[in-house]
Write a protein that holds these residues in place. Sequence first.
Motif, mmCIF file in Angstrom:
data_model
loop_
_atom_site.group_PDB
_atom_site.id
_atom_site.type_symbol
_atom_site.label_atom_id
_atom_site.label_comp_id
_atom_site.label_asym_id
_atom_site.label_seq_id
_atom_site.Cartn_x
_atom_site.Cartn_y
_atom_site.Cartn_z
ATOM 1 N N VAL A 77 39.942 43.708 29.941
ATOM 2 C CA VAL A 77 41.137 42.973 29.542
ATOM 3 C C VAL A 77 40.813 41.489 29.668
ATOM 4 O O VAL A 77 40.514 41.012 30.760
ATOM 5 C CB VAL A 77 42.334 43.346 30.447
ATOM 6 C CG1 VAL A 77 43.569 42.571 30.047
ATOM 7 C CG2 VAL A 77 42.608 44.835 30.396
ATOM 8 N N SER A 96 47.398 40.526 27.615
ATOM 9 C CA SER A 96 46.929 41.862 27.986
ATOM 10 C C SER A 96 46.807 42.001 29.504
ATOM 11 O O SER A 96 47.080 43.062 30.062
ATOM 12 C CB SER A 96 45.578 42.149 27.339
ATOM 13 O OG SER A 96 45.697 42.191 25.943
ATOM 14 N N TYR A 117 48.726 44.715 31.713
ATOM 15 C CA TYR A 117 47.968 45.586 32.607
ATOM 16 C C TYR A 117 48.581 45.572 34.008
ATOM 17 O O TYR A 117 48.812 46.622 34.613
ATOM 18 C CB TYR A 117 46.508 45.126 32.656
ATOM 19 C CG TYR A 117 45.671 45.881 33.654
ATOM 20 C CD1 TYR A 117 45.032 47.064 33.293
ATOM 21 C CD2 TYR A 117 45.506 45.418 34.959
ATOM 22 C CE1 TYR A 117 44.259 47.773 34.212
ATOM 23 C CE2 TYR A 117 44.740 46.121 35.879
ATOM 24 C CZ TYR A 117 44.126 47.291 35.501
ATOM 25 O OH TYR A 117 43.373 47.979 36.413
#
Length: 58
Positions: free
Chosen positions: A5, A10, A14
């Motif tokens: 990532v 992102s 996550y």
Amino acid sequence: MGNAVHDKESQVEYLKHRLNMFLEVIDSMDPEQTDLEDIDRLIQMIDDLELKCEQFNK
């Protein structure tokens, strides 16, 4: 979850996902049945989240 990532959006997604998993584990626990091993697993999950936060901040 096995892919790296890299972008901030992102990374935040996550971390949100992992935090939600942590909350689900806590919600599913029965305080009367929780033992030291369960608490150790929760601490490890928090440690893993903290490590990811530090990695993403770099």
